[in-house]
Motif scaffolding. Sequence first.
Motif, mmCIF file in Angstrom:
data_model
loop_
_atom_site.group_PDB
_atom_site.id
_atom_site.type_symbol
_atom_site.label_atom_id
_atom_site.label_comp_id
_atom_site.label_asym_id
_atom_site.label_seq_id
_atom_site.Cartn_x
_atom_site.Cartn_y
_atom_site.Cartn_z
ATOM 1 N N LYS A 63 81.180 43.134 37.888
ATOM 2 C CA LYS A 63 79.740 42.846 37.835
ATOM 3 C C LYS A 63 79.333 42.163 36.530
ATOM 4 O O LYS A 63 78.608 41.165 36.560
ATOM 5 C CB LYS A 63 78.932 44.121 38.072
ATOM 6 C CG LYS A 63 77.451 43.872 38.230
ATOM 7 C CD LYS A 63 76.739 45.154 38.619
ATOM 8 C CE LYS A 63 75.269 44.909 38.867
ATOM 9 N NZ LYS A 63 74.605 46.146 39.335
ATOM 10 N N PRO A 64 79.791 42.651 35.375
ATOM 11 C CA PRO A 64 79.444 41.940 34.131
ATOM 12 C C PRO A 64 79.973 40.506 34.098
ATOM 13 O O PRO A 64 79.329 39.622 33.540
ATOM 14 C CB PRO A 64 80.093 42.794 33.036
ATOM 15 C CG PRO A 64 80.270 44.143 33.640
ATOM 16 C CD PRO A 64 80.502 43.904 35.098
ATOM 17 N N ILE A 65 81.122 40.265 34.715
ATOM 18 C CA ILE A 65 81.685 38.905 34.758
ATOM 19 C C ILE A 65 80.820 38.016 35.644
ATOM 20 O O ILE A 65 80.504 36.881 35.279
ATOM 21 C CB ILE A 65 83.147 38.932 35.243
ATOM 22 C CG1 ILE A 65 84.025 39.666 34.227
ATOM 23 C CG2 ILE A 65 83.672 37.512 35.477
ATOM 24 C CD1 ILE A 65 85.433 39.943 34.704
ATOM 25 N N VAL A 66 80.412 38.519 36.796
ATOM 26 C CA VAL A 66 79.541 37.755 37.695
ATOM 27 C C VAL A 66 78.227 37.424 36.994
ATOM 28 O O VAL A 66 77.756 36.279 37.026
ATOM 29 C CB VAL A 66 79.291 38.531 39.006
ATOM 30 C CG1 VAL A 66 78.205 37.873 39.848
ATOM 31 C CG2 VAL A 66 80.581 38.662 39.809
ATOM 32 N N LEU A 70 76.777 33.620 35.966
ATOM 33 C CA LEU A 70 75.489 33.075 36.368
ATOM 34 C C LEU A 70 74.605 32.742 35.161
ATOM 35 O O LEU A 70 73.654 31.983 35.285
ATOM 36 C CB LEU A 70 74.774 34.026 37.319
ATOM 37 C CG LEU A 70 75.429 34.103 38.702
ATOM 38 C CD1 LEU A 70 74.749 35.144 39.567
ATOM 39 C CD2 LEU A 70 75.418 32.757 39.389
ATOM 40 N N ALA A 71 74.950 33.277 34.009
ATOM 41 C CA ALA A 71 74.233 32.946 32.773
ATOM 42 C C ALA A 71 74.851 31.729 32.086
ATOM 43 O O ALA A 71 74.387 31.305 31.038
ATOM 44 C CB ALA A 71 74.237 34.141 31.827
ATOM 45 N N GLY A 72 75.931 31.180 32.671
ATOM 46 C CA GLY A 72 76.506 29.954 32.142
ATOM 47 C C GLY A 72 77.863 30.075 31.485
ATOM 48 O O GLY A 72 78.394 29.092 30.969
#
Length: 122
Positions: A63-66, A70-72
């Motif tokens: 989840k933190p990687i996803v 999405l934050a770039g």
Amino acid sequence: MDAVNVAVRLRPLLPREPSDAVANWKLAGRSITCAKVPNASFTFDHVFDQTSTNSGVFEAIAKPIVQSTLAGFHGTIFAYGQTSSGKTHTMMGSNREPGIIHLALDEIFNIISECSHRLILT
């Protein structure tokens, strides 16, 4: 989050495997120790035992990687291990327990749907 994190997940035994197959392996925090081999202790960023779920692994690791992606930021989730070690189950899952890929796609679409500034084309 560090640039590279390494996690290990111990899968439950299959019915055809002897019940003492895991007796030699002990988990303690982020380390795994093999009783049969002196000084054989391995430490990882995350260790998941046989009772862990795909959603638990997703929440802790993927989840933190996803969200970062999405934050770039670039992100990769890579499953590696020997045959029958549980890679496909962890990544693909089943109808009853979705895997990391399914959960990651759900997370991506949840984040997109919550973006109030997203462009809607009609």
